[in-house]
Design a protein around this motif. Structure first.
Motif, PDB file in Angstrom:
ATOM      1  N   ARG A   1       0.572  -8.965   0.822  1.00  0.00           N
ATOM      2  CA  ARG A   1       0.012  -9.286   2.133  1.00  0.00           C
ATOM      3  C   ARG A   1       0.729  -8.541   3.260  1.00  0.00           C
ATOM      4  O   ARG A   1       0.130  -8.191   4.268  1.00  0.00           O
ATOM      5  CB  ARG A   1       0.077 -10.793   2.362  1.00  0.00           C
ATOM      6  CG  ARG A   1      -0.811 -11.585   1.406  1.00  0.00           C
ATOM      7  CD  ARG A   1      -0.807 -13.075   1.688  1.00  0.00           C
ATOM      8  NE  ARG A   1      -1.581 -13.785   0.686  1.00  0.00           N
ATOM      9  CZ  ARG A   1      -2.898 -13.916   0.696  1.00  0.00           C
ATOM     10  NH1 ARG A   1      -3.596 -13.372   1.690  1.00  0.00           N
ATOM     11  NH2 ARG A   1      -3.532 -14.583  -0.253  1.00  0.00           N
ATOM     12  N   ALA A   2       2.009  -8.263   3.057  1.00  0.00           N
ATOM     13  CA  ALA A   2       2.781  -7.579   4.095  1.00  0.00           C
ATOM     14  C   ALA A   2       2.428  -6.099   4.192  1.00  0.00           C
ATOM     15  O   ALA A   2       2.701  -5.447   5.200  1.00  0.00           O
ATOM     16  CB  ALA A   2       4.275  -7.738   3.823  1.00  0.00           C
ATOM     17  N   ALA A   3       1.803  -5.541   3.116  1.00  0.00           N
ATOM     18  CA  ALA A   3       1.547  -4.095   3.087  1.00  0.00           C
ATOM     19  C   ALA A   3       0.100  -3.732   3.372  1.00  0.00           C
ATOM     20  O   ALA A   3      -0.194  -2.581   3.705  1.00  0.00           O
ATOM     21  CB  ALA A   3       1.949  -3.526   1.716  1.00  0.00           C
ATOM     22  N   ILE A   4      -0.824  -4.689   3.270  1.00  0.00           N
ATOM     23  CA  ILE A   4      -2.242  -4.366   3.393  1.00  0.00           C
ATOM     24  C   ILE A   4      -2.601  -3.813   4.759  1.00  0.00           C
ATOM     25  O   ILE A   4      -3.347  -2.838   4.876  1.00  0.00           O
ATOM     26  CB  ILE A   4      -3.121  -5.600   3.053  1.00  0.00           C
ATOM     27  CG1 ILE A   4      -4.601  -5.211   3.066  1.00  0.00           C
ATOM     28  CG2 ILE A   4      -2.836  -6.754   4.001  1.00  0.00           C
ATOM     29  CD1 ILE A   4      -5.005  -4.279   1.959  1.00  0.00           C
ATOM     30  N   ASP A   5      -2.045  -4.377   5.823  1.00  0.00           N
ATOM     31  CA  ASP A   5      -2.367  -3.894   7.164  1.00  0.00           C
ATOM     32  C   ASP A   5      -1.854  -2.477   7.380  1.00  0.00           C
ATOM     33  O   ASP A   5      -2.521  -1.647   8.019  1.00  0.00           O
ATOM     34  CB  ASP A   5      -1.778  -4.834   8.228  1.00  0.00           C
ATOM     35  CG  ASP A   5      -2.491  -6.179   8.271  1.00  0.00           C
ATOM     36  OD1 ASP A   5      -3.652  -6.235   7.820  1.00  0.00           O
ATOM     37  OD2 ASP A   5      -1.883  -7.156   8.750  1.00  0.00           O
ATOM     38  N   HIS A   6      -0.659  -2.200   6.849  1.00  0.00           N
ATOM     39  CA  HIS A   6      -0.091  -0.852   6.984  1.00  0.00           C
ATOM     40  C   HIS A   6      -0.967   0.159   6.247  1.00  0.00           C
ATOM     41  O   HIS A   6      -1.252   1.251   6.757  1.00  0.00           O
ATOM     42  CB  HIS A   6       1.324  -0.856   6.418  1.00  0.00           C
ATOM     43  CG  HIS A   6       2.052   0.437   6.617  1.00  0.00           C
ATOM     44  ND1 HIS A   6       2.131   1.087   7.843  1.00  0.00           N
ATOM     45  CD2 HIS A   6       2.756   1.213   5.731  1.00  0.00           C
ATOM     46  CE1 HIS A   6       2.829   2.198   7.715  1.00  0.00           C
ATOM     47  NE2 HIS A   6       3.219   2.298   6.444  1.00  0.00           N
ATOM     48  N   HIS A   7      -1.436  -0.213   5.055  1.00  0.00           N
ATOM     49  CA  HIS A   7      -2.326   0.667   4.288  1.00  0.00           C
ATOM     50  C   HIS A   7      -3.615   0.931   5.047  1.00  0.00           C
ATOM     51  O   HIS A   7      -4.061   2.090   5.172  1.00  0.00           O
ATOM     52  CB  HIS A   7      -2.635   0.032   2.932  1.00  0.00           C
ATOM     53  CG  HIS A   7      -3.857   0.613   2.268  1.00  0.00           C
ATOM     54  ND1 HIS A   7      -3.859   1.847   1.663  1.00  0.00           N
ATOM     55  CD2 HIS A   7      -5.121   0.110   2.118  1.00  0.00           C
ATOM     56  CE1 HIS A   7      -5.065   2.096   1.177  1.00  0.00           C
ATOM     57  NE2 HIS A   7      -5.842   1.061   1.429  1.00  0.00           N
ATOM     58  N   ARG A   8      -4.221  -0.112   5.558  1.00  0.00           N
ATOM     59  CA  ARG A   8      -5.482   0.065   6.275  1.00  0.00           C
ATOM     60  C   ARG A   8      -5.302   0.909   7.529  1.00  0.00           C
ATOM     61  O   ARG A   8      -6.165   1.731   7.868  1.00  0.00           O
ATOM     62  CB  ARG A   8      -6.050  -1.311   6.646  1.00  0.00           C
ATOM     63  CG  ARG A   8      -6.674  -2.050   5.456  1.00  0.00           C
ATOM     64  CD  ARG A   8      -7.050  -3.461   5.816  1.00  0.00           C
ATOM     65  NE  ARG A   8      -7.780  -4.104   4.720  1.00  0.00           N
ATOM     66  CZ  ARG A   8      -7.901  -5.419   4.586  1.00  0.00           C
ATOM     67  NH1 ARG A   8      -7.325  -6.244   5.478  1.00  0.00           N
ATOM     68  NH2 ARG A   8      -8.566  -5.940   3.573  1.00  0.00           N
ATOM     69  N   HIS A   9      -4.170   0.749   8.192  1.00  0.00           N
ATOM     70  CA  HIS A   9      -3.906   1.504   9.402  1.00  0.00           C
ATOM     71  C   HIS A   9      -3.770   2.994   9.086  1.00  0.00           C
ATOM     72  O   HIS A   9      -4.354   3.844   9.776  1.00  0.00           O
ATOM     73  CB  HIS A   9      -2.628   1.001  10.083  1.00  0.00           C
ATOM     74  CG  HIS A   9      -2.247   1.800  11.292  1.00  0.00           C
ATOM     75  ND1 HIS A   9      -2.933   1.744  12.485  1.00  0.00           N
ATOM     76  CD2 HIS A   9      -1.223   2.705  11.480  1.00  0.00           C
ATOM     77  CE1 HIS A   9      -2.394   2.557  13.356  1.00  0.00           C
ATOM     78  NE2 HIS A   9      -1.340   3.148  12.775  1.00  0.00           N
ATOM     79  N   LEU A  10      -3.041   3.287   8.007  1.00  0.00           N
ATOM     80  CA  LEU A  10      -2.804   4.699   7.666  1.00  0.00           C
ATOM     81  C   LEU A  10      -4.010   5.361   7.022  1.00  0.00           C
ATOM     82  O   LEU A  10      -4.288   6.537   7.253  1.00  0.00           O
ATOM     83  CB  LEU A  10      -1.619   4.796   6.699  1.00  0.00           C
ATOM     84  CG  LEU A  10      -0.230   4.503   7.271  1.00  0.00           C
ATOM     85  CD1 LEU A  10       0.810   4.603   6.175  1.00  0.00           C
ATOM     86  CD2 LEU A  10       0.103   5.463   8.407  1.00  0.00           C
ATOM     87  N   THR A  11      -4.754   4.608   6.202  1.00  0.00           N
ATOM     88  CA  THR A  11      -5.803   5.213   5.371  1.00  0.00           C
ATOM     89  C   THR A  11      -7.180   5.109   5.998  1.00  0.00           C
ATOM     90  O   THR A  11      -7.987   6.049   5.883  1.00  0.00           O
ATOM     91  CB  THR A  11      -5.809   4.538   3.990  1.00  0.00           C
ATOM     92  OG1 THR A  11      -4.509   4.554   3.449  1.00  0.00           O
ATOM     93  CG2 THR A  11      -6.775   5.246   3.050  1.00  0.00           C
ATOM     94  N   HIS A  12      -7.475   4.017   6.663  1.00  0.00           N
ATOM     95  CA  HIS A  12      -8.858   3.780   7.097  1.00  0.00           C
ATOM     96  C   HIS A  12      -9.025   3.705   8.612  1.00  0.00           C
ATOM     97  O   HIS A  12     -10.119   3.396   9.074  1.00  0.00           O
ATOM     98  CB  HIS A  12      -9.362   2.458   6.474  1.00  0.00           C
ATOM     99  CG  HIS A  12      -9.227   2.416   4.990  1.00  0.00           C
ATOM    100  ND1 HIS A  12      -9.895   3.273   4.151  1.00  0.00           N
ATOM    101  CD2 HIS A  12      -8.475   1.609   4.167  1.00  0.00           C
ATOM    102  CE1 HIS A  12      -9.579   2.989   2.892  1.00  0.00           C
ATOM    103  NE2 HIS A  12      -8.709   2.010   2.881  1.00  0.00           N
TER     104      HIS A  12
ATOM    105  N   GLY B   1      -3.676   3.964  -2.365  1.00  0.00           N
ATOM    106  CA  GLY B   1      -4.473   3.024  -3.151  1.00  0.00           C
ATOM    107  C   GLY B   1      -4.328   3.182  -4.643  1.00  0.00           C
ATOM    108  O   GLY B   1      -5.125   2.647  -5.401  1.00  0.00           O
ATOM    109  N   ASN B   2      -3.314   3.927  -5.103  1.00  0.00           N
ATOM    110  CA  ASN B   2      -3.095   4.113  -6.527  1.00  0.00           C
ATOM    111  C   ASN B   2      -2.056   3.118  -7.037  1.00  0.00           C
ATOM    112  O   ASN B   2      -0.972   2.994  -6.469  1.00  0.00           O
ATOM    113  CB  ASN B   2      -2.605   5.541  -6.820  1.00  0.00           C
ATOM    114  CG  ASN B   2      -3.631   6.582  -6.430  1.00  0.00           C
ATOM    115  OD1 ASN B   2      -4.797   6.464  -6.772  1.00  0.00           O
ATOM    116  ND2 ASN B   2      -3.195   7.586  -5.679  1.00  0.00           N
ATOM    117  N   GLY B   3      -2.390   2.411  -8.121  1.00  0.00           N
ATOM    118  CA  GLY B   3      -1.455   1.449  -8.689  1.00  0.00           C
ATOM    119  C   GLY B   3      -0.324   2.134  -9.424  1.00  0.00           C
ATOM    120  O   GLY B   3      -0.476   3.237  -9.940  1.00  0.00           O
TER     121      GLY B   3
END
Length: 204
Positions: A190-201, A157-159
């Protein structure tokens, strides 16, 4: 504000605050000397009251001016370490003092904050962020000022880009999705948000 040094002995904080601060400082020197060296037998309460009112008003004024002095010194090339030593603060305290003032300026003036002053505030924020080891831009190497939407965000989540480099990269905010589960609310393609949520949350 009262100009000229003929305001006599002061009796209240309000009177002292109306005086020109530079003249008030000279007045304090004069009255302080009278109060301290007139002797216990001959000293007058009026001098002590004047000294108290003068010190209270002058002290409040100097506290308000401190972040302005920080701002000018950093833009003039001073280092955060130099300024922290001069002000008797830690670098973190120095940054917090300036940021509180800068936030107030931006809030008060809004879009009316003229462009060169806005750039100056951004520049000081970058100087402080670099000195404190805060986020830096993966493109230009400059600091990423507090409040810049994190983009493109990594999986934590770091820019990785500052706002200027975001603009140069042609980032379209309408194509990005905010992760509301992260405190910083980073922005993802949009292509990366699901991957982030899966790994982080996913464990939440």
């Amino acid at each position: 504000m009262t100009h000229g040094r003929n305001f006599g002995l002061l009796t209240t904080f309000e009177e002292a605050r109306e005086a020109n601060p530079y003249e008030l400082a000279r007045h304090w020197s004069d009255v302080s000397s009278l109060a301290k060296f007139s002797g216990f037998e001959t000293r007058h309460l009026a001098y002590d009251i004047d000294e108290l009112a003068t010190m209270a008003a002058l002290g409040k004024c100097l506290v308000q001016w401190l972040p302005i002095a920080i701002n000018k010194a950093l833009l003039a090339g001073g280092t955060v370490g130099q300024l922290a030593t001069a002000a008797g603060m830690s670098p973190q305290e120095l940054a917090a003092t300036w940021r509180e003032w800068s936030h107030g300026q931006r809030w008060m003036w809004g879009e009316g904050l003229i462009e060169n002053r806005a750039r100056a505030h951004d520049r000081v924020e970058e100087i402080l962020a670099v000195a404190l080891g805060e986020r830096t831009c993966a493109d230009c190497g400059g600091a990423i000022p507090t409040g810049t939407p994190p983009y493109p965000a990594d999986m934590d989540g770091n820019g990785r880009l500052c706002s200027n480099c975001q603009q140069r990269a042609g980032v379209d905010m309408n194509d990005l999705v905010e992760c509301t589960d992260c405190p910083a609310r980073p922005l993802f393609d949009r292509a990366a948000i699901d991957h982030h949520r899966h790994l982080t949350h996913r464990a939440r």
